[in-house]
Write a protein that holds these residues in place. Structure first.
Motif, PDB file in Angstrom:
ATOM      1  N   SER A   1      42.732  23.532 -26.560  1.00  0.00           N
ATOM      2  CA  SER A   1      42.427  22.642 -25.439  1.00  0.00           C
ATOM      3  C   SER A   1      42.189  23.394 -24.133  1.00  0.00           C
ATOM      4  O   SER A   1      41.716  22.807 -23.152  1.00  0.00           O
ATOM      5  CB  SER A   1      43.573  21.638 -25.249  1.00  0.00           C
ATOM      6  N   LEU A   2      42.512  24.674 -24.089  1.00  0.00           N
ATOM      7  CA  LEU A   2      42.308  25.450 -22.870  1.00  0.00           C
ATOM      8  C   LEU A   2      40.819  25.619 -22.575  1.00  0.00           C
ATOM      9  O   LEU A   2      40.023  25.849 -23.483  1.00  0.00           O
ATOM     10  CB  LEU A   2      42.947  26.838 -22.999  1.00  0.00           C
ATOM     11  N   SER A   3      40.469  25.529 -21.292  1.00  0.00           N
ATOM     12  CA  SER A   3      39.084  25.790 -20.897  1.00  0.00           C
ATOM     13  C   SER A   3      38.846  27.294 -20.893  1.00  0.00           C
ATOM     14  O   SER A   3      39.791  28.092 -20.957  1.00  0.00           O
ATOM     15  CB  SER A   3      38.822  25.233 -19.497  1.00  0.00           C
ATOM     16  N   ASP A   4      37.578  27.705 -20.781  1.00  0.00           N
ATOM     17  CA  ASP A   4      37.255  29.132 -20.750  1.00  0.00           C
ATOM     18  C   ASP A   4      37.943  29.823 -19.576  1.00  0.00           C
ATOM     19  O   ASP A   4      38.458  30.941 -19.713  1.00  0.00           O
ATOM     20  CB  ASP A   4      35.741  29.330 -20.654  1.00  0.00           C
ATOM     21  N   ALA A   5      37.964  29.162 -18.432  1.00  0.00           N
ATOM     22  CA  ALA A   5      38.589  29.743 -17.232  1.00  0.00           C
ATOM     23  C   ALA A   5      40.101  29.876 -17.417  1.00  0.00           C
ATOM     24  O   ALA A   5      40.698  30.890 -17.023  1.00  0.00           O
ATOM     25  CB  ALA A   5      38.277  28.889 -16.017  1.00  0.00           C
ATOM     26  N   GLU A   6      40.721  28.863 -18.011  1.00  0.00           N
ATOM     27  CA  GLU A   6      42.177  28.911 -18.242  1.00  0.00           C
ATOM     28  C   GLU A   6      42.531  30.005 -19.244  1.00  0.00           C
ATOM     29  O   GLU A   6      43.524  30.722 -19.081  1.00  0.00           O
ATOM     30  CB  GLU A   6      42.667  27.553 -18.748  1.00  0.00           C
ATOM     31  N   ARG A   7      41.699  30.124 -20.277  1.00  0.00           N
ATOM     32  CA  ARG A   7      41.949  31.147 -21.287  1.00  0.00           C
ATOM     33  C   ARG A   7      41.806  32.538 -20.666  1.00  0.00           C
ATOM     34  O   ARG A   7      42.619  33.435 -20.917  1.00  0.00           O
ATOM     35  CB  ARG A   7      40.971  30.962 -22.450  1.00  0.00           C
ATOM     36  N   ASP A   8      40.775  32.728 -19.844  1.00  0.00           N
ATOM     37  CA  ASP A   8      40.564  34.030 -19.198  1.00  0.00           C
ATOM     38  C   ASP A   8      41.717  34.354 -18.247  1.00  0.00           C
ATOM     39  O   ASP A   8      42.139  35.509 -18.156  1.00  0.00           O
ATOM     40  CB  ASP A   8      39.241  34.020 -18.427  1.00  0.00           C
ATOM     41  N   ALA A   9      42.245  33.344 -17.576  1.00  0.00           N
ATOM     42  CA  ALA A   9      43.377  33.560 -16.669  1.00  0.00           C
ATOM     43  C   ALA A   9      44.610  34.020 -17.444  1.00  0.00           C
ATOM     44  O   ALA A   9      45.368  34.885 -16.978  1.00  0.00           O
ATOM     45  CB  ALA A   9      43.685  32.273 -15.901  1.00  0.00           C
ATOM     46  N   ARG A  10      44.810  33.479 -18.657  1.00  0.00           N
ATOM     47  CA  ARG A  10      45.942  33.885 -19.487  1.00  0.00           C
ATOM     48  C   ARG A  10      45.758  35.331 -19.959  1.00  0.00           C
ATOM     49  O   ARG A  10      46.717  36.101 -20.043  1.00  0.00           O
ATOM     50  CB  ARG A  10      46.058  32.950 -20.703  1.00  0.00           C
TER      51      ARG A  10
ATOM     52  N   SER B   1      46.527  37.611 -17.031  1.00  0.00           N
ATOM     53  CA  SER B   1      47.971  37.662 -16.826  1.00  0.00           C
ATOM     54  C   SER B   1      48.658  38.557 -17.853  1.00  0.00           C
ATOM     55  O   SER B   1      49.552  39.344 -17.511  1.00  0.00           O
ATOM     56  CB  SER B   1      48.554  36.241 -16.900  1.00  0.00           C
TER      57      SER B   1
END
Length: 543
Positions: free
Chosen positions: A397-406, A409
């Protein structure tokens, strides 16, 4: 400078990768020499240019991606730089050989151990197949492979990491070269075999006058083995000289920091009422031995033979023992990555009989950092894709931006520059790849992590930093570790409970502080003696 006449002389060597604005200088005007019969150690942090320098000697860099803006490499009075590929082949294997850092990627997975060593002997010395077989058995025995004749038909995947490294050393020593380049040759070896290998190298040097260019991050080995040492940082040699002088009176700040680095013992014990995260009773992993035309099972290799352990939440369980003792196999069996017999209970739920689809949701909570970071990272995927792969499966369910942020991190957590996430594994050093593997594991925020030799490819400075990092991640994310290692100094710094394995069985276990102070089993005492006083114990662990 050594009193020996130079066998190998390197002057103003530079190595660059890429072209134009993207060009990166990995080695910058490095100069040193290795005398006949001398041992020169090359030490420094991961990515400092040690391995690139060594590969340049044998012209094994990926040309034309790599280039030499400057420099000269002279071996036995012969300039190696202008040699063609055909000409350098007469030098490789005969006069100069190399032991690579990652044996699994250096050994052919489709050929038996006998074929791989025998091929070298028959190619370079024209031995008959029977003579090559006899010599192969002799070499395997010299490097400490148990039952060498029985191992001739084994494939690389059937050996432990330490055993594969010993096979590589046997291959390198097969033709008694004038110069042996050893790139972290003892990284995957336990302390007892490490002592055997170092003793073997010294003996071969004494008999044949072989020179040794020894690349390592283990400063204890450098002090015992080397005549001179070169300290590298960021592609430059910042200090070089006789080992005793450099160790007792270092001049450069980096050398001082490297010598002062030592993981500080501070294991975090679990709370008395902490729940059990992982448990198994009488676990067995037996590999069948098949022989004859009908491939009948004539026996078993008892890799894990009746092991029972329980790991509590927030605890670090250290698993130690010699190569081939079953440490890694135990970890893989607990994660259900190989078949085993016996109950395995994870977070209170039996997982031994679960099917593949039933195991998938469980796998988010259990991760592993493999011993060979290069072999476990896809060469066709960027670092960002490698770390994000698990998120795509377990957090779709993560968006591309959220996945890249993880991903960013996770890279920051393990001390890597997030800007490097679009590079590929081959563009990183062995230690940096180990950090990428750790980032891939922690990005899913698991409960239980098996760490299989996570610090083996790291120099002392980064080992200490990695220990601090693992502690910090454990506290911040409430992680439970199973820490598999042959480096007992690192184990002492992290593990609160200790399991000592030999021949697939647990010979002793208990609180780490107690075991390190008063080991009861003779094997445990010998193992600790080898780790903390290598000179007093040169592989004398008797059967």
């Amino acid at each position: 400078m050594s009193a020996h006449p130079p066998l190998l002389e390197i002057k103003d060597l530079s190595v660059a990768f890429g072209q134009g604005d993207t060009r990166v200088l990995a080695v910058d005007r490095v100069s040193f020499s290795v005398g006949k019969g001398e041992t020169l150690a090359l030490v420094g942090e991961s990515g400092s240019g040690k391995s690139v320098t060594a590969l340049s000697v044998m012209k094994l860099l990926p040309y034309p991606a790599a280039s030499h803006p400057s420099g000269q490499i002279t071996f036995n009075g012969r300039d190696l730089m202008p040699l063609t590929e055909r000409e350098i082949r007469s030098v490789r294997g005969n006069d100069i050989t190399i032991v690579f850092q990652e044996p699994m990627t250096s050994l052919n997975p489709l050929h038996t151990i006998e074929k791989q060593i025998g091929e070298i002997l028959m190619l370079h010395t024209r031995m008959t197949p029977q003579a090559a077989r006899t010599r192969t058995v002799e070499l395997l025995g010299q490097v400490g492979i148990p039952d060498p004749e029985g191992r001739l038909a084994s494939y690389p995947h059937q050996l432990s990491g330490g055993q594969r490294q010993r096979v590589m050393i046997a291959m390198a020593l097969a033709n008694e070269p004038d110069l042996l380049i050893a790139d972290e040759p003892t990284t995957a070896l336990d302390v007892t075999v490490q002592a055997q290998i170092l003793k073997l190298l010294k003996e071969i040097q004494r008999k044949s006058g072989m020179s040794l260019l020894f690349i390592t991050h283990d400063l204890g080995i450098v002090r015992k083995l080397a005549d001179r040492v070169c300290v590298m940082q960021a592609g430059n040699i910042v200090e070089q000289g006789d080992v005793e002088r450099v160790f007792t009176a270092p001049e450069h700040l980096y050398t001082k920091a490297l010598l002062a680095a030592e993981p500080k013992p501070d294991p975090a014990p679990p709370m008395p009422d902490a729940p059990v995260v992982m448990k198994t009773d009488d676990l067995k992993v037996w590999f069948p031995i098949k022989r004859g035309l009908m491939r009948r099972t004539v026996g078993h290799i008892k890799a894990v033979d009746g092991v029972s352990i329980a790991i509590r939440k927030g605890e670090t369980l250290g698993v130690v023992g010699e190569s081939g003792s079953g440490k890694t196999t135990l970890g893989l069996a607990l994660l259900r990555l190989i078949s085993s017999k016996g109950p395995v209970v994870f977070l209170g739920k039996p997982i031994q009989g679960l099917r593949f689809k039933e195991m998938r949701p469980v796998r988010r909570d259990m991760q592993i950092v493999f011993q060979d970071p290069y072999g476990s990272l896809s060469p066709r995927m960027s670092v960002a894709d490698i770390i994000a792969e698990g998120l795509k499966i377990h957090a779709p369910s993560l968006s591309d931006a959220e996945r890249d942020a993880r991903v960013v991190s996770a890279l920051k957590d393990v001390g890597l520059d997030p800007q490097t996430r679009f590079r590929y594994p081959h563009e990183f050093s062995g230690g940096q790849r180990q950090r990428i593997a750790l980032a891939r594991a922690v990005v899913l925020e698991p409960t239980f992590v098996v760490l299989d030799e996570p610090t083996s490819a790291l120099d002392m400075l980064f080992q200490s930093q990695m220990v601090d990092l693992l502690r910090e991640l454990q506290k911040r994310r409430d992680l439970t570790y199973m820490f598999i290692s042959h480096d007992l100094r690192v184990v002492a710094a992290l593990a609160s409970h200790l399991v000592v394995m030999r021949n697939g069985k647990v010979v002793e276990e208990g609180p780490a502080a107690t075991l390190f102070k008063t080991p009861k089993d003779a094997y445990t005492r010998a193992l600790f003696a080898a780790a903390f006083n290598l000179e007093a114990h040169e592989g004398a662990v008797a059967q």
